[in-house]
Design an enzyme around this catalytic site. Structure first.
Site, PDB file in Angstrom:
ATOM      1  N   THR A 210      42.271 -29.965  52.531  1.00 50.61           N
ATOM      2  CA  THR A 210      42.936 -29.381  51.373  1.00 50.61           C
ATOM      3  C   THR A 210      44.388 -29.776  51.468  1.00 50.61           C
ATOM      4  O   THR A 210      45.236 -29.029  51.876  1.00 50.61           O
ATOM      5  CB  THR A 210      42.810 -27.868  51.280  1.00 50.61           C
TER       6      THR A 210
ATOM      7  N   THR B 226      51.859 -24.589  49.939  1.00 49.06           N
ATOM      8  CA  THR B 226      51.180 -23.330  49.615  1.00 49.06           C
ATOM      9  C   THR B 226      51.303 -22.399  50.825  1.00 49.06           C
ATOM     10  O   THR B 226      52.319 -21.765  51.009  1.00 49.06           O
ATOM     11  CB  THR B 226      49.699 -23.567  49.223  1.00 49.06           C
TER      12      THR B 226
ATOM     13  N   LYS C  31      51.274 -31.830  52.044  1.00 47.84           N
ATOM     14  CA  LYS C  31      51.073 -30.402  52.229  1.00 47.84           C
ATOM     15  C   LYS C  31      49.646 -30.223  52.718  1.00 47.84           C
ATOM     16  O   LYS C  31      48.743 -31.004  52.430  1.00 47.84           O
ATOM     17  CB  LYS C  31      51.312 -29.624  50.939  1.00 47.84           C
TER      18      LYS C  31
ATOM     19  N   THR D  80      46.127 -11.874  47.291  1.00 46.33           N
ATOM     20  CA  THR D  80      46.814 -10.595  47.098  1.00 46.33           C
ATOM     21  C   THR D  80      48.010 -10.423  48.016  1.00 46.33           C
ATOM     22  O   THR D  80      48.741  -9.465  47.891  1.00 46.33           O
ATOM     23  CB  THR D  80      45.833  -9.433  47.357  1.00 46.33           C
TER      24      THR D  80
ATOM     25  N   ASN E 285      43.693 -15.752  55.210  1.00 54.28           N
ATOM     26  CA  ASN E 285      42.708 -16.076  54.178  1.00 54.28           C
ATOM     27  C   ASN E 285      42.044 -14.834  53.584  1.00 54.28           C
ATOM     28  O   ASN E 285      41.509 -14.894  52.485  1.00 54.28           O
ATOM     29  CB  ASN E 285      41.667 -17.030  54.758  1.00 54.28           C
TER      30      ASN E 285
END
Length: 409
Positions: free
Chosen positions: A196, A159, A185, A409, A404
């Protein structure tokens, strides 16, 4: 785990997630993400013994629920499908249906049982899965045993990561070579416990899932649960281990005379991946490693290490190359472990700052120069016992906020 390892591990620098016997992989671009590959799969020739550990967040993404169900059925997994770009978390009943659809589509595509498929997702939380892209994408997955296929898989699970994370080792057990490899990841929302992160480990060792599960849980506590970037624990965290059993060694149990060699192998693979995740923290410029000795127990040493590496003030100290050791002392004190506040030693690399809690005559310019390195080691000796532990993290930078603040966007 203080064990005596009988065999030396051999690092396979060219190895990857498909190096152990019986495994293939693939990764493709389905346009869930704008450019990078976003759908991957690991496939085993046979139903592999499987074990997994999951996030401790009470909000659990749909794919983890489905994977838990699959593993609990027979303790075996033959394929794991992973998508990036969408976490399928906080998506209600539709999210569960989508996770089951991914599992069932993979099972049909590879002609295997539904409960032999694990599902993992990572990306934006709270948006429905783009199944119009993922479902047909699954039919395009053609796993191969090639370096190109392994790289494609590694890319497909990323990501905000800035680099792929992969490692591979070999060790001799019962006179045969046992190989283990991992791919992961993780970059942000990283905090003990878990992160995460998605971690996938493959091995051709012969081991039953009950012993694999025990080993993974213990080693996770010393590796993946010792990293932090920002103090947040994700909804999608998982580490999954698959063992094909095709290396030909005798079945491994804690009573096996070379059990410790397998533990060494698994711990090294997990530690490599954990350190890579910490190094690749969002916006990070430096890896921080905290080494604690002299605690009453190993567990308490780990608690101190995690407290220090997780402190925002310590992180910003490292980012700014400011040897403000009072922040380290503060983080030691808030760890909650039993200690003597008058016996603590602290060093940055080879530069000693405190001896028995008394400041030394250090040269600040030398400390600043050391803190400019891309890896900073903080050594802490509590002088209370024989417990040892490590933890890893990264500095906290302006770029972390930028990344972050604009993630969606």
């Amino acid at each position: 785990m203080q064990l005596e390892y009988k065999q030396k591990l051999i690092k396979n620098k060219e190895g990857s997630i498909i190096s152990p016997i019986g495994f293939t992989a693939a990764g493709i671009h389905t346009k869930v993400k704008r450019k990078r590959k976003d759908l991957g799969v690991i496939l085993c020739d046979v139903p592999a013994e499987a074990a997994a550990v999951y996030t401790l967040n009470q909000i659990i993404a749909a794919p983890l629920t489905v994977t838990k169900e699959s593993i609990s059925s027979e303790g075996k997994i033959q394929a794991v499908v992973i998508n990036s770009g969408n976490a399928n978390a906080c998506t209600g009943s539709q999210g569960m249906l989508d996770a089951y659809t991914m599992r069932d589509t993979v099972a049909k595509h590879f002609s295997i049982k539904n409960n032999y498929v694990a599902v993992a997702s990572t990306g934006i939380i709270g948006e429905n899965m783009p199944m119009d892209k993922i479902t047909p994408g699954i039919s395009q997955l053609v796993p191969e045993k090639s370096s190109e296929a392994a790289l494609s898989f590694n890319e497909s699970i990323l990501t905000t990561d800035t680099m792929m994370k992969s490692t591979c080792y070999e060790v001799e057990i019962d006179g045969v070579t046992v190989t283990m490899a991992g791919s992961a990841k993780g970059s942000g929302m990283i905090a003990p416990n878990m992160a995460t992160m998605l971690g996938f480990v493959t091995t051709d060792a012969n081991i039953a899932n009950e012993y694999l599960r025990t080993a993974l849980k213990e080693i996770t506590d010393e590796t993946f649960n010792r990293i932090t970037v920002d103090g947040d624990t994700s909804t999608n965290d998982m580490v999954l281990v698959m063992a094909s059993g095709m290396a030909g060694n005798d079945s491994l149990t804690p009573e096996h005379h070379e059990w410790e060699n397998f533990i060494h192998l698994l711990k090294q693979v997990c530690e490599d991946l954990a350190v890579m995740i910490a190094r690749d923290g969002e916006g990070a410029t430096k890896l921080i490693e905290v080494q604690v000795t002299g605690a009453y127990t190993d567990e308490e040493a780990g608690m101190v290490a995690k407290s220090v590496v997780g402190s925002d003030l310590v992180k910003t100290m490292v980012f700014g190359s400011d040897p403000n050791w009072g922040r380290v002392m503060m983080a030691v004190g808030k760890s909650g472990v039993k200690l003597d506040p008058n016996k603590i030693d602290i060093a940055l690399g080879a530069h000693t700052l405190l001896l028995h809690s008394e400041p030394t005559n250090y040269v600040e310019t030398e400390l600043t120069k050391y803190l400019n390195n891309d890896k900073v080691i903080i050594n802490i000796h509590l002088n209370c016992g024989s417990g040892t532990g490590k933890a890893w993290g990264c500095d906290l930078t302006y770029d972390y906020v930028r990344i972050n603040a604009s993630y969606r966007t």
